[in-house]
Design an enzyme around this catalytic site. Structure first.
Site, PDB file in Angstrom:
ATOM      1  N   HIS A  69       3.374  -4.439   9.476  1.00 38.73           N
ATOM      2  CA  HIS A  69       3.837  -3.863   8.322  1.00 38.73           C
ATOM      3  C   HIS A  69       2.728  -4.185   7.343  1.00 38.73           C
ATOM      4  O   HIS A  69       1.977  -5.080   7.239  1.00 38.73           O
ATOM      5  CB  HIS A  69       5.163  -4.404   7.879  1.00 38.73           C
ATOM      6  CG  HIS A  69       6.367  -3.695   8.678  1.00 38.73           C
ATOM      7  ND1 HIS A  69       7.556  -3.975   8.678  1.00 38.73           N
ATOM      8  CD2 HIS A  69       6.249  -2.899   9.783  1.00 38.73           C
ATOM      9  CE1 HIS A  69       8.462  -3.429   9.383  1.00 38.73           C
ATOM     10  NE2 HIS A  69       7.464  -2.750  10.191  1.00 38.73           N
ATOM     11  N   GLU A  71       3.196  -5.362   4.319  1.00 36.91           N
ATOM     12  CA  GLU A  71       3.294  -6.489   3.607  1.00 36.91           C
ATOM     13  C   GLU A  71       2.983  -7.839   4.213  1.00 36.91           C
ATOM     14  O   GLU A  71       2.062  -8.673   3.743  1.00 36.91           O
ATOM     15  CB  GLU A  71       4.779  -7.049   3.429  1.00 36.91           C
ATOM     16  CG  GLU A  71       5.657  -5.948   2.452  1.00 36.91           C
ATOM     17  CD  GLU A  71       6.435  -4.926   3.436  1.00 36.91           C
ATOM     18  OE1 GLU A  71       5.621  -4.308   4.140  1.00 36.91           O
ATOM     19  OE2 GLU A  71       7.298  -4.473   3.128  1.00 36.91           O
ATOM     20  N   CYS A  99      11.525  -4.692   4.649  1.00 34.77           N
ATOM     21  CA  CYS A  99      12.395  -5.301   5.641  1.00 34.77           C
ATOM     22  C   CYS A  99      12.936  -6.558   5.845  1.00 34.77           C
ATOM     23  O   CYS A  99      12.169  -7.371   5.288  1.00 34.77           O
ATOM     24  CB  CYS A  99      11.993  -4.621   7.127  1.00 34.77           C
ATOM     25  SG  CYS A  99      10.709  -5.650   7.899  1.00 34.77           S
ATOM     26  N   CYS A 102       9.486  -8.821   6.912  1.00 38.29           N
ATOM     27  CA  CYS A 102       8.849  -9.005   5.612  1.00 38.29           C
ATOM     28  C   CYS A 102       9.196  -9.937   4.590  1.00 38.29           C
ATOM     29  O   CYS A 102       8.645 -10.591   3.970  1.00 38.29           O
ATOM     30  CB  CYS A 102       8.247  -7.782   5.135  1.00 38.29           C
ATOM     31  SG  CYS A 102       7.222  -6.600   6.215  1.00 38.29           S
TER      32      CYS A 102
HETATM   33 ZN   LIG Z   1       8.749  -4.966   6.945  1.00 40.67          ZN
END
Ligand SMILES: [Zn+2]
Length: 165
Positions: A69, A71, A99, A102
């Site tokens: 992801h 992040e 999410c 993260c």
């Molecule tokens: Zn994430």
């Protein structure tokens, strides 16, 4: 309308010019994810002492990596740049509400503040679905402010998924 002295109004996030500029950069990275790699358009920038120390965008498909992801990518880049795994005092800007994965990475990294754009009603972990990022049970608290350029970030995501259908 809320009265001017309402605690709800004073709790509304306050963003400054630097916040807006860093979020604009995160939006550029989101567009890059979409245009260069066909990835879901999410971008992230980690800022420490007024300087960018890590950037990232979604690269799950490109890297065959479920953890890639935006992040996580930004945190990894910062780790390499700073030769450290914790970033006290840093602010992470991301175009979409983080999410749970993260969010937990940000807690581990001791990020001081997270500024996000659009809320994610499906997997958001800053209060939308899970409270991971805002849970008082962690030994490290992250300040969270959402909704900065939410429309631009959300429009980009909606258009992306519409085009794929
Ligand atoms: Zn994430």
């Amino acid at each position: 309308m809320l009265p001017p002295d309402s605690p709800l109004l004073s709790a509304a996030p306050v963003f400054d010019d630097a916040d807006r500029a860093w979020m604009a950069r995160a939006l550029e990275l989101a567009a890059h994810a979409r245009d260069a790699e066909g990835e879901v358009p999410v971008g992230a920038v980690l800022v420490l002492d007024g300087a960018m120390v890590g950037e990232g965008w979604n690269r799950n498909i490109t890297l065959n990596d479920p953890t890639a992801h935006a992040e996580i990518q930004a945190l990894r880049a910062a780790g390499q740049a700073l030769s450290n795994y914790r970033f006290p005092g840093a602010t992470l800007y991301v175009t979409l509400e983080p999410c749970a994965m993260c969010a937990m990475a940000m807690v581990h990294a001791r990020v001081a503040r997270v500024v996000f754009g659009a809320t994610d009603p499906k997997t958001g972990a800053a209060g939308s679905v899970f409270d991971t990022l805002v849970s008082p049970r962690h030994n490290h608290r992250v300040a969270v402010a959402g909704g900065l350029q939410a429309e631009a970030a959300g429009d980009m995501l909606r258009a992306f998924f519409r085009a794929r259908r």
